[in-house]
Design an enzyme around this catalytic site. Sequence first.
Site, PDB file in Angstrom:
ATOM      1  N   HIS A   1      39.848  43.221  35.281  1.00 45.54           N
ATOM      2  CA  HIS A   1      38.805  42.798  36.210  1.00 45.54           C
ATOM      3  C   HIS A   1      38.113  43.936  36.952  1.00 45.54           C
ATOM      4  CE1 HIS A   1      39.966  38.768  35.253  1.00 45.54           C
ATOM      5  NE2 HIS A   1      39.123  38.252  36.119  1.00 45.54           N
TER       6      HIS A   1
ATOM      7  N   ARG B   1      50.447  38.570  42.567  1.00 46.10           N
ATOM      8  CA  ARG B   1      49.156  37.995  42.186  1.00 46.10           C
ATOM      9  C   ARG B   1      48.177  39.068  41.676  1.00 46.10           C
ATOM     10  NH1 ARG B   1      45.888  33.171  45.317  1.00 46.10           N
ATOM     11  NH2 ARG B   1      44.364  32.894  43.689  1.00 46.10           N
TER      12      ARG B   1
ATOM     13  N   HIS C   1      31.315  36.178  32.656  1.00 44.12           N
ATOM     14  CA  HIS C   1      32.480  36.780  33.316  1.00 44.12           C
ATOM     15  C   HIS C   1      33.605  37.056  32.313  1.00 44.12           C
ATOM     16  CE1 HIS C   1      35.549  37.567  36.331  1.00 44.12           C
ATOM     17  NE2 HIS C   1      36.305  36.625  35.796  1.00 44.12           N
TER      18      HIS C   1
ATOM     19  N   LYS D   1      42.041  29.006  46.303  1.00 44.05           N
ATOM     20  CA  LYS D   1      40.841  29.680  46.823  1.00 44.05           C
ATOM     21  C   LYS D   1      39.631  28.775  46.670  1.00 44.05           C
ATOM     22  CE  LYS D   1      42.071  34.490  45.784  1.00 44.05           C
ATOM     23  NZ  LYS D   1      41.676  35.664  44.968  1.00 44.05           N
TER      24      LYS D   1
ATOM     25  N   GLU E   1      40.403  34.621  30.052  1.00 45.67           N
ATOM     26  CA  GLU E   1      41.396  34.569  31.143  1.00 45.67           C
ATOM     27  C   GLU E   1      42.763  34.130  30.598  1.00 45.67           C
ATOM     28  OE1 GLU E   1      40.686  35.735  34.105  1.00 45.67           O
ATOM     29  OE2 GLU E   1      38.522  35.444  34.392  1.00 45.67           O
TER      30      GLU E   1
ATOM     31  N   LYS F   1      49.971  31.253  36.046  1.00 45.96           N
ATOM     32  CA  LYS F   1      49.237  31.594  37.266  1.00 45.96           C
ATOM     33  C   LYS F   1      49.961  31.016  38.477  1.00 45.96           C
ATOM     34  CE  LYS F   1      44.969  31.858  39.819  1.00 45.96           C
ATOM     35  NZ  LYS F   1      43.534  31.608  39.984  1.00 45.96           N
TER      36      LYS F   1
ATOM     37  N   ARG G   1      37.454  20.475  59.850  1.00 51.00           N
ATOM     38  CA  ARG G   1      38.542  21.464  59.681  1.00 51.00           C
ATOM     39  C   ARG G   1      39.521  21.103  58.571  1.00 51.00           C
ATOM     40  NH1 ARG G   1      37.951  20.944  65.074  1.00 51.00           N
ATOM     41  NH2 ARG G   1      36.892  22.711  66.044  1.00 51.00           N
TER      42      ARG G   1
ATOM     43  N   GLU H   1      47.231  37.996  47.671  1.00 54.65           N
ATOM     44  CA  GLU H   1      47.169  39.116  46.743  1.00 54.65           C
ATOM     45  C   GLU H   1      47.749  40.417  47.254  1.00 54.65           C
ATOM     46  OE1 GLU H   1      43.418  39.883  44.442  1.00 54.65           O
ATOM     47  OE2 GLU H   1      43.120  37.781  44.933  1.00 54.65           O
TER      48      GLU H   1
ATOM     49  N   ASN I   1      44.375  40.653  38.143  1.00 52.48           N
ATOM     50  CA  ASN I   1      43.172  41.478  38.095  1.00 52.48           C
ATOM     51  C   ASN I   1      43.102  42.332  36.834  1.00 52.48           C
ATOM     52  OD1 ASN I   1      41.765  40.731  40.447  1.00 52.48           O
ATOM     53  ND2 ASN I   1      43.282  41.831  41.663  1.00 52.48           N
TER      54      ASN I   1
ATOM     55  N   HIS J   1      34.416  43.345  36.462  1.00 47.63           N
ATOM     56  CA  HIS J   1      33.479  43.019  37.544  1.00 47.63           C
ATOM     57  C   HIS J   1      32.313  44.006  37.571  1.00 47.63           C
ATOM     58  CE1 HIS J   1      36.650  40.586  39.947  1.00 47.63           C
ATOM     59  NE2 HIS J   1      35.800  39.768  39.348  1.00 47.63           N
TER      60      HIS J   1
HETATM   61  N1  LIG Z   1      38.907  29.549  43.013  1.00 47.93           N
HETATM   62  C1  LIG Z   1      39.360  30.368  42.103  1.00 47.93           C
HETATM   63  O1  LIG Z   1      40.523  30.795  42.132  1.00 47.93           O
HETATM   64  C2  LIG Z   1      38.466  30.775  40.982  1.00 47.93           C
HETATM   65  C3  LIG Z   1      39.013  31.370  39.846  1.00 47.93           C
HETATM   66  C4  LIG Z   1      38.162  31.704  38.803  1.00 47.93           C
HETATM   67  C5  LIG Z   1      36.803  31.449  38.901  1.00 47.93           C
HETATM   68  N2  LIG Z   1      36.296  30.873  40.026  1.00 47.93           N
HETATM   69  C6  LIG Z   1      34.859  30.599  40.151  1.00 47.93           C
HETATM   70  O2  LIG Z   1      34.500  29.679  39.149  1.00 47.93           O
HETATM   71  C7  LIG Z   1      33.137  29.861  38.806  1.00 47.93           C
HETATM   72  C8  LIG Z   1      33.007  29.911  37.311  1.00 47.93           C
HETATM   73  O3  LIG Z   1      33.551  28.720  36.767  1.00 47.93           O
HETATM   74  P1  LIG Z   1      33.011  28.112  35.402  1.00 47.93           P
HETATM   75  O4  LIG Z   1      33.059  29.136  34.357  1.00 47.93           O
HETATM   76  O5  LIG Z   1      33.696  26.825  35.211  1.00 47.93           O
HETATM   77  O6  LIG Z   1      31.452  27.938  35.733  1.00 47.93           O
HETATM   78  P2  LIG Z   1      30.540  26.638  35.936  1.00 47.93           P
HETATM   79  O7  LIG Z   1      31.114  25.712  36.900  1.00 47.93           O
HETATM   80  O8  LIG Z   1      29.179  27.159  36.191  1.00 47.93           O
HETATM   81  O9  LIG Z   1      30.585  25.971  34.491  1.00 47.93           O
HETATM   82  C9  LIG Z   1      30.035  26.656  33.402  1.00 47.93           C
HETATM   83  C10 LIG Z   1      28.950  25.833  32.699  1.00 47.93           C
HETATM   84  O10 LIG Z   1      29.569  24.827  31.915  1.00 47.93           O
HETATM   85  C11 LIG Z   1      29.067  23.538  32.265  1.00 47.93           C
HETATM   86  N3  LIG Z   1      30.172  22.610  32.056  1.00 47.93           N
HETATM   87  C12 LIG Z   1      31.368  22.582  32.706  1.00 47.93           C
HETATM   88  N4  LIG Z   1      32.177  21.677  32.156  1.00 47.93           N
HETATM   89  C13 LIG Z   1      31.478  21.096  31.137  1.00 47.93           C
HETATM   90  C14 LIG Z   1      31.793  20.101  30.180  1.00 47.93           C
HETATM   91  N5  LIG Z   1      32.999  19.556  30.125  1.00 47.93           N
HETATM   92  N6  LIG Z   1      30.838  19.738  29.309  1.00 47.93           N
HETATM   93  C15 LIG Z   1      29.606  20.340  29.322  1.00 47.93           C
HETATM   94  N7  LIG Z   1      29.270  21.306  30.186  1.00 47.93           N
HETATM   95  C16 LIG Z   1      30.198  21.675  31.080  1.00 47.93           C
HETATM   96  C17 LIG Z   1      28.583  23.678  33.678  1.00 47.93           C
HETATM   97  O11 LIG Z   1      27.607  22.716  33.978  1.00 47.93           O
HETATM   98  C18 LIG Z   1      28.013  25.096  33.663  1.00 47.93           C
HETATM   99  O12 LIG Z   1      26.727  25.091  33.111  1.00 47.93           O
HETATM  100  C19 LIG Z   1      32.691  31.149  39.475  1.00 47.93           C
HETATM  101  O13 LIG Z   1      31.897  30.835  40.600  1.00 47.93           O
HETATM  102  C20 LIG Z   1      33.991  31.792  39.902  1.00 47.93           C
HETATM  103  O14 LIG Z   1      33.839  32.592  41.075  1.00 47.93           O
HETATM  104  C21 LIG Z   1      37.107  30.527  41.044  1.00 47.93           C
HETATM  105 ZN   LIG Z   2      38.344  36.307  36.097  1.00 44.26          ZN
END
Ligand SMILES: NC(=O)c1ccc[n+]([C@@H]2O[C@H](COP(=O)([O-])OP(=O)(O)OC[C@H]3O[C@@H](n4cnc5c(N)ncnc54)[C@H](O)[C@@H]3O)[C@@H](O)[C@H]2O)c1
Ligand SMILES: [Zn+2]
Length: 363
Positions: free
Chosen positions: A249, A242, A266, A143, A185, A228, A121, A238, A246, A253
């Site tokens: 978005h 917040r 994205h 999140k 972003e 942010k 938990r 949200e 969007n 999306h």
């Molecule tokens: N929790 C939240 O508030 C929130 C907000 C925005 C996005 N997200 C989530 O985040 C995810 C997308 O994140 P992302 O774009 O980082 O994707 P990701 O984690 O898939 O990273 C993108 C690519 O870059 C590579 N990578 C990352 N850092 C690297 C580095 N320093 N050197 C070389 N390669 C590297 C990864 O291996 C991957 O292939 C989605 O699942 C999305 O839903 C969450």
């Molecule tokens: Zn986004």
Amino acid sequence: VRAVRVEAAARTYEVRIGADLLAGAGDALAAFARPGPVLVVTDGNVGPLWLPPALTSLRARGFAPETVTLPAGEGTKSISSADLLYRALARMEADRSTPVVALGGGVVSDLAGFVAATWLRGVPWLALPTSLLAMVDASVGGKTGVNLPAGKNLVGAFWPPVAVLADTATLATLPAREFRGGLAEVVKVAITLRPDLLDALAARPARFTSAADSGALDLLVPASVEAKACVVTGDEREAGPRRVLNFGHTAGHAIEAAAGYGAVHHGEAVAVGMVAALRISVRRGLLPSETESRLIALLRALGLPASQAELPAEVSPAAVRAFLSSDKKRRDGRLVLVLLAGIGRPVIVEDGAADEVLAALAG
Ligand SMILES: NC(=O)c1ccc[n+]([C@@H]2O[C@H](COP(=O)([O-])OP(=O)(O)OC[C@H]3O[C@@H](n4cnc5c(N)ncnc54)[C@H](O)[C@@H]3O)[C@@H](O)[C@H]2O)c1
Ligand SMILES: [Zn+2]
């Protein structure tokens, strides 16, 4: 090193931003956990590049890291990956004080954060974001979650990390397309909340198109995190401020889903979605068309697409329409849209129509 405080319901934590912060991972974790076993989660791209400094630092503070390296990509944000991590924690005989460390992009932090939220938990977790998107977006707001075959982020929890170390030196190895995706972003935050950041981007766009200029990173990462942090404080779920995040978005999306996940990044979809939101704002008489043209020119100068024709994949309007009508932020058949009345002046309307969005995307 810059530090931004984020107040979430569960705890207040700090996002530290600067070069070579991975070498301080052990010190940062030691402030929240006693020496002992720690589960480190990373992916196959990031692990070989950036695990060594993180592990060295953890070991130097008496932690015994157990590393799980998962395949890179959105597919890893799944229940079966969570299951794998729970098994690792069970093997380690992890208790309520055993921390989890997430080293990677948003996929790794959403997954590892979710596992930390649900193991016994809730155990402490430390975020070491290595993508621009993970630094400016996923590291703030608390999140966590995983995807299901039925849709993205359907299972999750609000469970903020104990601290975030955004080591900007790691961005040197981030692929260019991923960097630009995160930049979309940043532009979103600049347009809706930070006119000062927008001015900086517009003054010299070329220096923000890659991670090569550390001065540029020192400017954009803290400003985005701060903005942010400001809107999510007191509004995790949200209901209010917040929602401006969007911007771009709703259409974004729909484009991302219509293209088939992975075909369009994205951030690329959000860039085109922002242009649609700008166009709707002009058509509704909220925004002067000069502002729209100026922002479109800025997106292009930053290497981001500003129309569907500039996207790397074909997107059918019928598919976009279908995804718009299943938008989870819909109210009584109408779309909730974030529009713009000027730089730094977002306006939320609840009477958007799918036709209006499709027309805006068409040009
Ligand atoms: N929790 C939240 O508030 C929130 C907000 C925005 C996005 N997200 C989530 O985040 C995810 C997308 O994140 P992302 O774009 O980082 O994707 P990701 O984690 O898939 O990273 C993108 C690519 O870059 C590579 N990578 C990352 N850092 C690297 C580095 N320093 N050197 C070389 N390669 C590297 C990864 O291996 C991957 O292939 C989605 O699942 C999305 O839903 C969450
Ligand atoms: Zn986004």
